[in-house]
Design a protein around this motif. Sequence first.
Motif, PDB file in Angstrom:
ATOM      1  N   SER A  78       8.212   2.533  -0.385  1.00 23.82           N
ATOM      2  CA  SER A  78       7.872   3.495   0.550  1.00 23.82           C
ATOM      3  C   SER A  78       6.337   3.783   0.580  1.00 23.82           C
ATOM      4  O   SER A  78       5.857   4.354  -0.428  1.00 23.82           O
ATOM      5  CB  SER A  78       8.613   4.931   0.617  1.00 23.82           C
ATOM      6  OG  SER A  78      10.187   4.622   0.918  1.00 23.82           O
ATOM      7  N   ALA A  79       5.641   3.487   1.619  1.00 23.04           N
ATOM      8  CA  ALA A  79       4.310   3.870   1.832  1.00 23.04           C
ATOM      9  C   ALA A  79       3.989   5.312   2.318  1.00 23.04           C
ATOM     10  O   ALA A  79       3.204   5.972   2.178  1.00 23.04           O
ATOM     11  CB  ALA A  79       3.499   3.250   2.721  1.00 23.04           C
ATOM     12  N   VAL A  80       5.070   5.901   3.106  1.00 19.79           N
ATOM     13  CA  VAL A  80       5.024   7.025   3.691  1.00 19.79           C
ATOM     14  C   VAL A  80       6.418   7.874   3.552  1.00 19.79           C
ATOM     15  O   VAL A  80       7.512   7.316   3.594  1.00 19.79           O
ATOM     16  CB  VAL A  80       4.751   6.957   5.083  1.00 19.79           C
ATOM     17  CG1 VAL A  80       4.697   8.411   5.840  1.00 19.79           C
ATOM     18  CG2 VAL A  80       3.402   6.345   5.409  1.00 19.79           C
ATOM     19  N   SER A  81       6.274   9.170   2.875  1.00 17.86           N
ATOM     20  CA  SER A  81       7.752   9.914   3.115  1.00 17.86           C
ATOM     21  C   SER A  81       7.612  11.129   4.092  1.00 17.86           C
ATOM     22  O   SER A  81       6.317  11.902   4.225  1.00 17.86           O
ATOM     23  CB  SER A  81       7.727  10.554   1.735  1.00 17.86           C
ATOM     24  OG  SER A  81       8.896  11.264   1.756  1.00 17.86           O
ATOM     25  N   LEU A  82       8.521  11.313   4.901  1.00 13.68           N
ATOM     26  CA  LEU A  82       8.623  12.384   5.752  1.00 13.68           C
ATOM     27  C   LEU A  82       9.241  13.693   5.061  1.00 13.68           C
ATOM     28  O   LEU A  82      10.353  13.395   4.552  1.00 13.68           O
ATOM     29  CB  LEU A  82       9.415  12.029   6.933  1.00 13.68           C
ATOM     30  CG  LEU A  82       8.656  10.973   8.010  1.00 13.68           C
ATOM     31  CD1 LEU A  82       9.757  10.660   9.084  1.00 13.68           C
ATOM     32  CD2 LEU A  82       7.477  11.451   8.501  1.00 13.68           C
ATOM     33  N   VAL A 124       1.617  10.023   1.659  1.00 15.50           N
ATOM     34  CA  VAL A 124       1.084   8.983   1.556  1.00 15.50           C
ATOM     35  C   VAL A 124       1.019   8.233   0.121  1.00 15.50           C
ATOM     36  O   VAL A 124       0.321   8.808  -0.522  1.00 15.50           O
ATOM     37  CB  VAL A 124      -0.031   8.575   2.566  1.00 15.50           C
ATOM     38  CG1 VAL A 124      -0.564   6.978   2.288  1.00 15.50           C
ATOM     39  CG2 VAL A 124       0.164   9.041   3.827  1.00 15.50           C
ATOM     40  N   ASP A 125       1.666   7.263  -0.162  1.00 17.62           N
ATOM     41  CA  ASP A 125       1.412   6.297  -1.154  1.00 17.62           C
ATOM     42  C   ASP A 125       0.552   5.127  -0.981  1.00 17.62           C
ATOM     43  O   ASP A 125       0.854   4.270  -0.500  1.00 17.62           O
ATOM     44  CB  ASP A 125       2.737   5.601  -1.924  1.00 17.62           C
ATOM     45  CG  ASP A 125       2.516   5.060  -3.121  1.00 17.62           C
ATOM     46  OD1 ASP A 125       1.702   4.603  -3.420  1.00 17.62           O
ATOM     47  OD2 ASP A 125       3.610   4.892  -3.921  1.00 17.62           O
ATOM     48  N   ALA A 126      -0.553   5.406  -1.237  1.00 18.94           N
ATOM     49  CA  ALA A 126      -1.624   4.485  -0.819  1.00 18.94           C
ATOM     50  C   ALA A 126      -1.537   3.081  -1.540  1.00 18.94           C
ATOM     51  O   ALA A 126      -1.759   2.092  -0.755  1.00 18.94           O
ATOM     52  CB  ALA A 126      -3.074   4.954  -0.842  1.00 18.94           C
ATOM     53  N   ALA A 127      -0.958   3.010  -2.698  1.00 16.17           N
ATOM     54  CA  ALA A 127      -0.867   1.772  -3.417  1.00 16.17           C
ATOM     55  C   ALA A 127       0.266   1.096  -2.811  1.00 16.17           C
ATOM     56  O   ALA A 127      -0.043  -0.210  -2.683  1.00 16.17           O
ATOM     57  CB  ALA A 127      -0.687   2.153  -4.979  1.00 16.17           C
TER      58      ALA A 127
END
Length: 150
Positions: free
Chosen positions: A111-115, A126-129
């Motif tokens: 996942s790049a984004v977690s709500l 946000v996981d930028a990597a």
Amino acid sequence: MLLAATASAARAQVDEARLKAAFVYNIVAFSSWNGAPSDARLHVCTATGGPLDAELARLGGRQLGQRRIDVRRGFGAGCDVVVRGARDLAPPASPSTLVICDGCALPDGSSAVSLLREDDRIRFEVDAAAATRAGIGFSSQLLRLARRVL
């Protein structure tokens, strides 16, 4: 009285799901994919179950830039955005797919984004990597609003 409490809880779930769907829409609106879009549709695939799926389905047909949103249930080829729940298996790694997870602890490997729900608010991380690996870029405006950027 029990019926009123049940109705109130159901309404809260729908309101939370509607707010999360709005977050998904805005996150996608402030995201960019490296390379040209595959077609005129932006394919959002979801399998969170429950009210969030229904609220995401309401995004179908809306315009985002030059692309119209198409919402599908389940994961598969051709998904530009995958929205999954924390209990769902991670979708197969696919280049150019933005993975947004409802309730995941980042980094989770896909996942790049977690709500996240924080008290009575919805926030996101946000996981930028992970985004970079998928060829996804986020606007600086979006990153400033994130609770945390890894």
